[in-house]
Design a protein around this motif. Structure first.
Motif, PDB file in Angstrom:
ATOM      1  N   LYS A 192       0.675  -1.232  -0.330  1.00 45.40           N
ATOM      2  CA  LYS A 192      -0.033   0.002  -0.369  1.00 45.40           C
ATOM      3  C   LYS A 192       1.367   1.007   0.006  1.00 45.40           C
ATOM      4  N   THR A 316      -9.999  11.210  -2.179  1.00 46.44           N
ATOM      5  CA  THR A 316     -10.695   9.534  -2.682  1.00 46.44           C
ATOM      6  C   THR A 316     -11.622   9.537  -2.474  1.00 46.44           C
ATOM      7  N   GLU A 319     -17.376   6.641   1.328  1.00 47.21           N
ATOM      8  CA  GLU A 319     -18.241   4.977   1.473  1.00 47.21           C
ATOM      9  C   GLU A 319     -18.853   5.431   2.019  1.00 47.21           C
ATOM     10  N   ARG A 336     -16.613   6.713   6.946  1.00 43.27           N
ATOM     11  CA  ARG A 336     -15.409   5.077   5.904  1.00 43.27           C
ATOM     12  C   ARG A 336     -14.973   6.231   4.504  1.00 43.27           C
ATOM     13  N   GLU A 338     -12.358   4.739   0.220  1.00 41.09           N
ATOM     14  CA  GLU A 338     -11.204   4.187  -0.143  1.00 41.09           C
ATOM     15  C   GLU A 338     -10.849   4.327   0.144  1.00 41.09           C
ATOM     16  N   ALA A 339      -9.600   3.119   0.566  1.00 36.12           N
ATOM     17  CA  ALA A 339      -8.664   3.788   1.118  1.00 36.12           C
ATOM     18  C   ALA A 339      -7.150   4.069   0.106  1.00 36.12           C
ATOM     19  N   THR A 346      -1.937   4.538   5.290  1.00 42.09           N
ATOM     20  CA  THR A 346      -2.922   4.066   4.575  1.00 42.09           C
ATOM     21  C   THR A 346      -4.378   5.062   5.544  1.00 42.09           C
ATOM     22  N   GLN A 348      -8.279   5.439   6.145  1.00 39.29           N
ATOM     23  CA  GLN A 348      -9.089   4.373   5.557  1.00 39.29           C
ATOM     24  C   GLN A 348     -10.834   5.341   5.933  1.00 39.29           C
ATOM     25  N   ASN A 349     -10.447   6.183   7.384  1.00 44.15           N
ATOM     26  CA  ASN A 349     -11.351   7.021   8.025  1.00 44.15           C
ATOM     27  C   ASN A 349     -10.995   8.244   8.525  1.00 44.15           C
TER      28      ASN A 349
END
Length: 669
Positions: A192, A316, A319, A336, A338-339, A346, A348-349
């Motif tokens: 990643k 990004t 989601e 949330r 997309e990574a 990385t 995501q939140n």
């Protein structure tokens, strides 16, 4: 074999360290194969053979390694004001030393700026020129031995010309971004980001996996040397280069802070063009004797600081959005996404503050759409807004009922609240945990898991319920034996006589914290008086405005809160206040009648201890610097408050030993 090794290592040095190949791959491979054949025929592998870099057998675990000298963390400057505050501290320390040592003057400070690599810190040990150990930083005193993994890094020399005893060389293991891209083109499981790829490779128990990542390393410091002394930073870097270490070509020297600051901005602009991750720049004093004189705090060198770059931004896909309930009943959204890689991690939140934040940032119809996000240092990233011209996505539906207890929500300004104080599990568990925390009732052995268990199994719904618990109830709980039950009951009993200020903090009055509850306790000196206070009275107290005053009055007028407090008092809770005669004020104290601001970190006193001692001397301790401030006490990491004090010409105490001397003198200790 020795001749082949010397020849191949020279080729490796030019290829991996100097980025300047002097032989074709075909010629290198021919010599390498010849060495392999000789090793197989003889059964001998010399210590600095490049064949060791391919990785050996999988290890069963990492062995601990104690460093010869401590590896220090760096204090952080988040902005130019913080950097200038560090600079002013350096100047004061140098001037103070020079005034006391006229025959051993330190030179005017000069600085070096280096890149702050975002990888994994390495500490290499060489004895008589031979690489004998490599370890992670660990806690600065103890790390983990990763010698087989580090040997796979082609730019790490296995032997060096310097053979006078033992030295420790510090650097950063990294994965170049171009190498990461090439790796991911053929990898079954793409990596990643480069930082995690480097750290994961170096802490992989199989050195052969480490070798496949094709890591690099830059070196920047000699942390320990038995017999080598350097006059300045330039001399140390040249020593590293002379001993075949890979040193980043970027190292700029300055005597002017204005020029240095301008260079930091230029580095930040060039950051995206680099083939490796950096998360800032490091500013150090160049003179080694000055470094020795300035020394260290218990965490950081005083002669260096890490300048953290401003937040990075990227885009990004949004989601989903979930809703979480906190201690006060406030229901906040968590996004949330997309990574995506951002500032070396990385993500995501992401943070969304409230429904007003969602509407203001044009995110109401952004589910499934592309959004801008920003990460500032180590803080959870925030969503800045929807990308312009991006098609609308699905609607973010604001909840009308609590996601935890299904109670109807109330909108107060831009925030949603669940008012089910006695039946909403997340806020009750959080309220119990806060009540028992160290700065509140300080109930030992109590944790969030304990709070949740008591909620589930004994129907504890309010802090007052804690004081009605019995041994028979507790001992019957899962994972509660007799000892744990008795310990909790004893801790609850001890907490009944906590100070009034701690009790008020434990109650969780909205818009108040430790400072405000201390002001309330010291002024009113009884719980009953505080509960009867009016907004008109409260606004006359230090640092209490109309919003805080209304919060305090509203809290104590709430029937549920009053009932809870009355039940606690009935169980024997008796918040303590020192008798008036014990509160002796020394009118001769240098602090008497002064308005004082504490900022930064003190190491010999806690903030609460310092505040208590200053108040005992007759000082008024406040939280912000203004023209009314008489004195600022600045510990380590003092930032904007110190800068403002200097701009206003307010006296500043920066020496903690001097502060303690003055306090003891004033208190007759």
């Amino acid at each position: 074999m020795e001749q082949l090794i010397a020849q191949l290592n020279q080729y490796n040095y030019h290829y991996y360290t100097l980025d300047n190949p002097i032989v074709s791959d075909k010629e290198y491979d021919r010599l390498y194969d010849e060495l392999v054949a000789l090793e197989q025929d003889s059964g001998i592998v010399l210590p600095d053979s490049p064949t060791q870099r391919v990785g050996g057998e999988t290890l069963s675990g990492f062995e601990p390694h104690r460093h010869q000298a401590r590896l220090w963390s760096l204090d952080k400057a988040q902005d130019m004001d913080s950097l200038e505050a560090w600079h002013q501290r350096v100047l004061r320390l140098i001037n103070d030393y020079n005034s006391k040592n006229p025959d051993k003057q330190l030179p005017d400070p000069s600085f070096v700026v280096e890149l702050k690599f975002d990888g994994l810190t390495l500490n290499l040990t060489y004895t008589d020129g031979q690489l004998v150990q490599a370890s992670t930083r660990g806690n600065g005193v103890m790390g983990e031995s990763i010698l087989p993994q580090v040997k796979t890094i082609q730019s790490v020399p296995l032997t060096i010309p310097y053979k006078d005893g033992t030295i420790e060389v510090q650097g950063e293991g990294i994965m170049n971004l171009s190498v990461l891209q090439a790796y991911n083109e053929t990898a079954a499981e793409p990596l990643k980001n480069a930082r995690n790829a480097a750290a994961g490779a170096l802490r992989n128990l199989n050195p052969q996996v480490t070798a496949t990542r094709k890591l690099s390393a830059y070196f920047y410091n000699i942390g320990y040397a038995e017999s080598k002394i350097f006059a300045d930073h330039q001399e140390m870097l040249q020593f590293l280069r002379d001993n075949k270490f890979k040193v980043n070509p970027y190292a700029e020297y300055f005597s002017s802070m204005d020029e240095l600051k301008a260079e930091l901005l230029r580095i930040q602009e060039r950051r995206a063009s680099l083939d490796f991750l950096i998360d800032g720049a490091v500013v150090k004093l160049t003179d080694m004797r000055t470094r020795e004189v300035l020394g260290y705090t218990d965490k950081f060198p005083r002669w260096a600081v890490a300048f953290k770059f401003e937040a990075e931004e990227t885009s990004t896909i949004l989601e989903s959005v979930s809703w979480n309930v906190g201690r006060t009943g406030k229901v906040t959204p968590l996004a949330r996404v997309e990574a995506v890689e951002l500032a070396g991690v990385t993500v995501q939140n992401c943070t969304l503050n409230n429904i007003g934040d969602i509407e203001r940032k044009n995110l109401k119809h952004a589910l499934g759409a592309r959004v801008f996000i920003r990460r500032s240092n180590d803080v959870i990233p925030e969503i800045l807004g929807k990308v312009p011209d991006e098609p609308e996505g699905e609607e973010i539906v604001f909840p009308t009922t609590c996601p935890a207890c299904d109670s109807e929500l109330e909108l107060r300004g831009a925030h949603l609240f669940c008012n089910n104080k006695l039946g909403c599990k997340p806020q009750i568990v959080a309220r119990l945990s806060h009540f028992a925390s160290r700065d509140a009732m300080d109930i030992e052995t109590f944790s969030e898991k304990t709070a949740e268990q008591l909620y589930d199994e004994l129907e504890v719904r309010d802090p007052a319920d804690l004081f009605g618990l019995t041994f028979e109830q507790l001992v019957g709980l899962n994972r509660f034996g007799e000892k744990k039950a008795n310990n909790l009951l004893q801790a609850l009993e001890v907490s009944k006589t906590r100070e009034l200020a701690a009790f008020l903090n434990a109650l969780g009055i909205p818009n108040t914290g430790k400072t405000t509850t201390r002001v309330l306790a010291d002024h009113y000196r009884s719980l009953e008086a505080i509960m009867q206070a009016t907004p008109e009275e409260l606004v006359n107290l230090p640092d209490v405005g109309s919003i805080v005053a209304d919060s305090i009055v509203g809290f104590f007028q709430d029937p549920l809160q009053r009932s809870s407090i009355e039940r606690m008092l009935a169980h024997g809770v008796a918040p303590q206040v020192a008798a008036e005669e014990e509160k002796v004020v020394n009118t001769e104290s240098v602090f008497f009648g002064k308005t004082v601001v504490l900022t930064g970190t003190l190491h010999q006193l806690t903030r609460d201890d310092a505040t208590a001692k200053l108040e005992a001397c007759g000082a008024k301790v406040t939280g912000s610097v203004s023209k009314k401030t008489d004195l600022v006490i600045a510990g380590e990491k003092a930032g904007s408050k110190l800068t403002k004090a200097e701009q206003l010409g307010i006296p500043v105490i920066t020496d903690e030993n001097e502060l303690i001397r003055l306090l003891n003198e004033a208190l007759g200790q």
